[in-house]
Design a protein around this motif. Structure first.
Motif, mmCIF file in Angstrom:
data_model
loop_
_atom_site.group_PDB
_atom_site.id
_atom_site.type_symbol
_atom_site.label_atom_id
_atom_site.label_comp_id
_atom_site.label_asym_id
_atom_site.label_seq_id
_atom_site.Cartn_x
_atom_site.Cartn_y
_atom_site.Cartn_z
ATOM 1 N N TRP A 224 0.841 -1.191 0.000
ATOM 2 C CA TRP A 224 0.000 0.000 0.000
ATOM 3 C C TRP A 224 0.880 1.246 0.000
ATOM 4 O O TRP A 224 1.890 1.317 0.702
ATOM 5 C CB TRP A 224 -0.879 0.053 1.249
ATOM 6 N N THR B 234 -0.617 13.632 0.175
ATOM 7 C CA THR B 234 0.354 12.546 0.046
ATOM 8 C C THR B 234 1.726 12.972 0.530
ATOM 9 O O THR B 234 2.745 12.558 -0.003
ATOM 10 C CB THR B 234 0.448 12.073 -1.414
ATOM 11 N N MET C 282 -4.652 5.919 3.491
ATOM 12 C CA MET C 282 -5.591 6.946 3.897
ATOM 13 C C MET C 282 -6.995 6.660 3.342
ATOM 14 O O MET C 282 -8.002 6.837 4.032
ATOM 15 C CB MET C 282 -5.110 8.318 3.419
ATOM 16 N N ASP C 283 -7.055 6.199 2.093
ATOM 17 C CA ASP C 283 -8.357 5.825 1.529
ATOM 18 C C ASP C 283 -8.984 4.689 2.329
ATOM 19 O O ASP C 283 -10.195 4.663 2.568
ATOM 20 C CB ASP C 283 -8.192 5.393 0.069
ATOM 21 N N ARG C 284 -8.163 3.750 2.752
ATOM 22 C CA ARG C 284 -8.658 2.600 3.511
ATOM 23 C C ARG C 284 -9.260 3.040 4.839
ATOM 24 O O ARG C 284 -10.332 2.575 5.242
ATOM 25 C CB ARG C 284 -7.511 1.617 3.762
ATOM 26 N N GLY D 40 -11.440 7.093 4.050
ATOM 27 C CA GLY D 40 -12.324 7.292 2.906
ATOM 28 C C GLY D 40 -11.662 8.151 1.839
ATOM 29 O O GLY D 40 -10.650 8.810 2.071
ATOM 30 N N ALA D 41 -12.261 8.185 0.659
ATOM 31 C CA ALA D 41 -11.631 8.825 -0.491
ATOM 32 C C ALA D 41 -11.520 10.340 -0.357
ATOM 33 O O ALA D 41 -10.688 10.959 -1.018
ATOM 34 C CB ALA D 41 -12.417 8.475 -1.760
ATOM 35 N N ASP D 42 -12.336 10.960 0.487
ATOM 36 C CA ASP D 42 -12.322 12.422 0.620
ATOM 37 C C ASP D 42 -11.586 12.876 1.877
ATOM 38 O O ASP D 42 -11.948 13.872 2.494
ATOM 39 C CB ASP D 42 -13.757 12.944 0.656
ATOM 40 N N HIS D 43 -10.529 12.157 2.245
ATOM 41 C CA HIS D 43 -9.843 12.452 3.516
ATOM 42 C C HIS D 43 -9.135 13.796 3.524
ATOM 43 O O HIS D 43 -8.990 14.421 4.571
ATOM 44 C CB HIS D 43 -8.843 11.340 3.851
ATOM 45 N N ALA E 207 -1.269 7.065 0.258
ATOM 46 C CA ALA E 207 -2.593 7.489 -0.187
ATOM 47 C C ALA E 207 -3.602 6.346 -0.092
ATOM 48 O O ALA E 207 -4.760 6.549 0.294
ATOM 49 C CB ALA E 207 -2.515 8.007 -1.623
ATOM 50 N N GLU E 208 -3.171 5.149 -0.432
ATOM 51 C CA GLU E 208 -4.070 3.994 -0.348
ATOM 52 C C GLU E 208 -4.441 3.678 1.093
ATOM 53 O O GLU E 208 -5.572 3.276 1.381
ATOM 54 C CB GLU E 208 -3.407 2.791 -1.021
#
Length: 293
Positions: free
Chosen positions: A254, A272, A260-262, A265-268, A257-258
């Motif tokens: 990972w 990066t 953080m998405d995990r 969520g995608a709008d964190h 960024a991945e």
């Protein structure tokens, strides 16, 4: 690190982890002992957050990104430990434990935690634990190893670690400070566990663009002043291939960024700013894929 002195990078990581608990920022990792072990009043943690080993202060993008990465990697490691414990694993080895507190809040009955670190760092940690009133549970075993005079194999054997039982190895904040030979020796040792084994590690690439490479260059210069120089960089595909060559069946990776998405969520909106740091989880003798949230 210098002989006779505690690791400054371990302290930097501990301050960043503690600030993440107290700052009010969206939390990806919860550690109720992170600030307590430092023995510092909560109102001073923000001034002492030294995640970049640079100037104090907690809110610039680089520092915030590094802090989030340190929190997210700890979250991922403890997620992996939780999954392993649920499937019957009863041994966790934390390599380069620093001021990690998992062993003192370990919720899993029967899970033994082995903390491996330099004797000087462990003595410093013991003093902090005593000063802060954090008890050392029976499920925690210190494994002091000076790699100039001893080996991981001998240290763990003396501590009662079983090579014939499943295990998780948590290897965070260490790989980049090792030579290629030392990295290979450690991976070989882990892979030689006779029962199913997992390892969670982070490492550094060289940067995907000029901005990342320049930030990394500055970080290398800062850390070199602590006598804990960064020695190794790996690209994702090359490192995965190397890990597999030691017998690991599955390798997952990972980016920051991945992660953080995990966890957010995608709008964190964190960005990066952690740069070319990556997380890896490899396993042998297990079903592929982490079954974690």
């Amino acid at each position: 690190m210098e002989t006779g002195r505690a690791s400054r990078t371990a302290l930097a990581t501990a301050y960043a982890r503690a600030y993440h608990q107290l700052s009010g920022e969206p939390r990806v990792f919860t550690d109720p002992l992170a600030a307590r072990i430092l023995g510092v009043p909560p109102e001073r943690i923000g001034d002492l957050d030294t995640a970049t080993l640079d100037q104090p202060g907690g809110n610039d993008p680089l520092r915030r990104g590094r802090r989030y990465f340190l929190a997210a990697r700890a979250r991922l490691a403890e997620d992996v430990v939780a999954e392993a414990a649920a499937s019957g694993t009863r041994q966790v080895v934390i390599l380069g434990a620093g001021l990690d507190t998992f062993g003192y809040r370990n919720p899993y009955v029967g899970l033994q935690v082995f903390e491996v670190d330099h004797p000087d760092t462990q003595q410093w940690k013991r003093e902090l634990l005593a000063d802060s009133g954090i008890e050392i549970p029976a499920s925690l075993t210190f494994v002091p190893v000076d790699f100039e005079t001893g080996t991981l194999s001998a240290g763990l054997a003396d501590a009662g670690f079983r090579r014939d039982e499943p295990a998780v190895f948590v290897w965070l904040g260490v790989v980049m400070y090792l030579t290629g030979e030392a990295i290979a020796d450690t991976l070989r040792f882990i892979a030689d566990q006779t029962q199913p084994v997992r390892v969670v590690a982070d490492y550094l690439g060289r940067g995907a663009n000029a901005e990342e490479r320049e930030a990394l260059r500055q970080r290398i210069e800062r850390i070199a002043k602590t006598n804990e120089p960064i020695l190794s960089f790996m690209e994702a595909e090359d490192f995965a291939e190397s890990v597999r060559s030691f017998g690991f069946d599955t390798v997952e990776q990972w980016t920051f960024a991945e992660l953080m998405d995990r966890y957010l969520g995608a709008d964190h909106g964190v960005g990066t700013a952690a740069g070319p740091a990556r997380l890896l989880c490899a396993s042998r003798g297990l079903e592929p894929g982490l079954k974690i949230d």
